[in-house]
Design a protein around this motif. Structure first.
Motif, PDB file in Angstrom:
ATOM      1  N   LEU A  19       0.846  -1.185   0.000  1.00 56.76           N
ATOM      2  CA  LEU A  19       0.000   0.000   0.000  1.00 56.76           C
ATOM      3  C   LEU A  19       0.887   1.242   0.000  1.00 56.76           C
ATOM      4  N   VAL A  20       0.696   2.113  -0.991  1.00 55.57           N
ATOM      5  CA  VAL A  20       1.500   3.329  -1.084  1.00 55.57           C
ATOM      6  C   VAL A  20       0.567   4.532  -1.147  1.00 55.57           C
ATOM      7  N   MET A  25      -4.011   7.339   7.446  1.00 55.05           N
ATOM      8  CA  MET A  25      -5.389   6.938   7.705  1.00 55.05           C
ATOM      9  C   MET A  25      -5.957   6.148   6.516  1.00 55.05           C
ATOM     10  N   PHE A  26      -5.628   6.560   5.306  1.00 53.62           N
ATOM     11  CA  PHE A  26      -6.090   5.837   4.118  1.00 53.62           C
ATOM     12  C   PHE A  26      -5.493   4.425   4.088  1.00 53.62           C
ATOM     13  N   ALA A  48       4.064   2.325   2.399  1.00 54.40           N
ATOM     14  CA  ALA A  48       4.985   3.439   2.183  1.00 54.40           C
ATOM     15  C   ALA A  48       4.202   4.730   2.083  1.00 54.40           C
ATOM     16  N   ALA A  49       4.869   5.845   2.474  1.00 55.11           N
ATOM     17  CA  ALA A  49       4.215   7.150   2.468  1.00 55.11           C
ATOM     18  C   ALA A  49       4.832   8.126   1.476  1.00 55.11           C
ATOM     19  N   ASP A  50       5.969   7.764   0.874  1.00 53.09           N
ATOM     20  CA  ASP A  50       6.591   8.642  -0.118  1.00 53.09           C
ATOM     21  C   ASP A  50       7.322   7.803  -1.157  1.00 53.09           C
ATOM     22  N   VAL A  51       7.893   8.466  -2.138  1.00 53.63           N
ATOM     23  CA  VAL A  51       8.526   7.763  -3.254  1.00 53.63           C
ATOM     24  C   VAL A  51       9.688   6.888  -2.790  1.00 53.63           C
ATOM     25  N   ASP A  52      10.585   7.430  -1.991  1.00 55.43           N
ATOM     26  CA  ASP A  52      11.746   6.643  -1.559  1.00 55.43           C
ATOM     27  C   ASP A  52      11.331   5.411  -0.764  1.00 55.43           C
ATOM     28  N   GLN A  53      10.382   5.579   0.167  1.00 54.30           N
ATOM     29  CA  GLN A  53       9.897   4.432   0.939  1.00 54.30           C
ATOM     30  C   GLN A  53       9.243   3.403   0.020  1.00 54.30           C
ATOM     31  N   LEU A  68      -1.114   2.185  -5.562  1.00 51.40           N
ATOM     32  CA  LEU A  68      -0.182   3.307  -5.657  1.00 51.40           C
ATOM     33  C   LEU A  68      -0.910   4.621  -5.855  1.00 51.40           C
ATOM     34  N   ASP A  69      -0.723   5.535  -4.914  1.00 51.50           N
ATOM     35  CA  ASP A  69      -1.266   6.886  -5.019  1.00 51.50           C
ATOM     36  C   ASP A  69      -0.450   7.648  -6.065  1.00 51.50           C
TER      37      ASP A  69
END
Length: 88
Positions: A19-20, A25-26, A48-53, A68-69
């Protein structure tokens, strides 16, 4: 991919998912909706919460599916795809 035998004798396939999204919360809500792996066959193997993660977790876990967001800190979903595509 893990294969188990259900009570009916048929194979059970587990789908590994990452899950990105930059909103915790999402990600938490999606994971709650997916439910228990034993019941759904869907296993969340990373978040992950950002591109690098995202690049780090995707390359480390090699999931079958990535939610992917498109709007992420560090370049967005397109940047994640650009950086991970050569590895797949």
């Amino acid at each position: 991919m893990t294969e188990n035998t259900e009570a009916t004798g048929g194979p059970e396939r587990r789908v590994r998912v990452v899950l990105v999204d930059d909103h915790r919360m999402f990600r938490t809500g999606v994971q709650a909706e997916i439910g228990e792996t034993e019941e759904t066959g869907v296993e969340v193997v990373g978040e992950a919460a950002d591109v690098d993660q995202a690049v780090t977790v995707i390359t480390a876990t090699r999931p079958e599916v990535v939610l992917l967001d498109v709007h992420l800190p560090g370049g967005g979903g397109v940047e994640v795809l650009r950086r991970c595509a050569p590895l797949m």
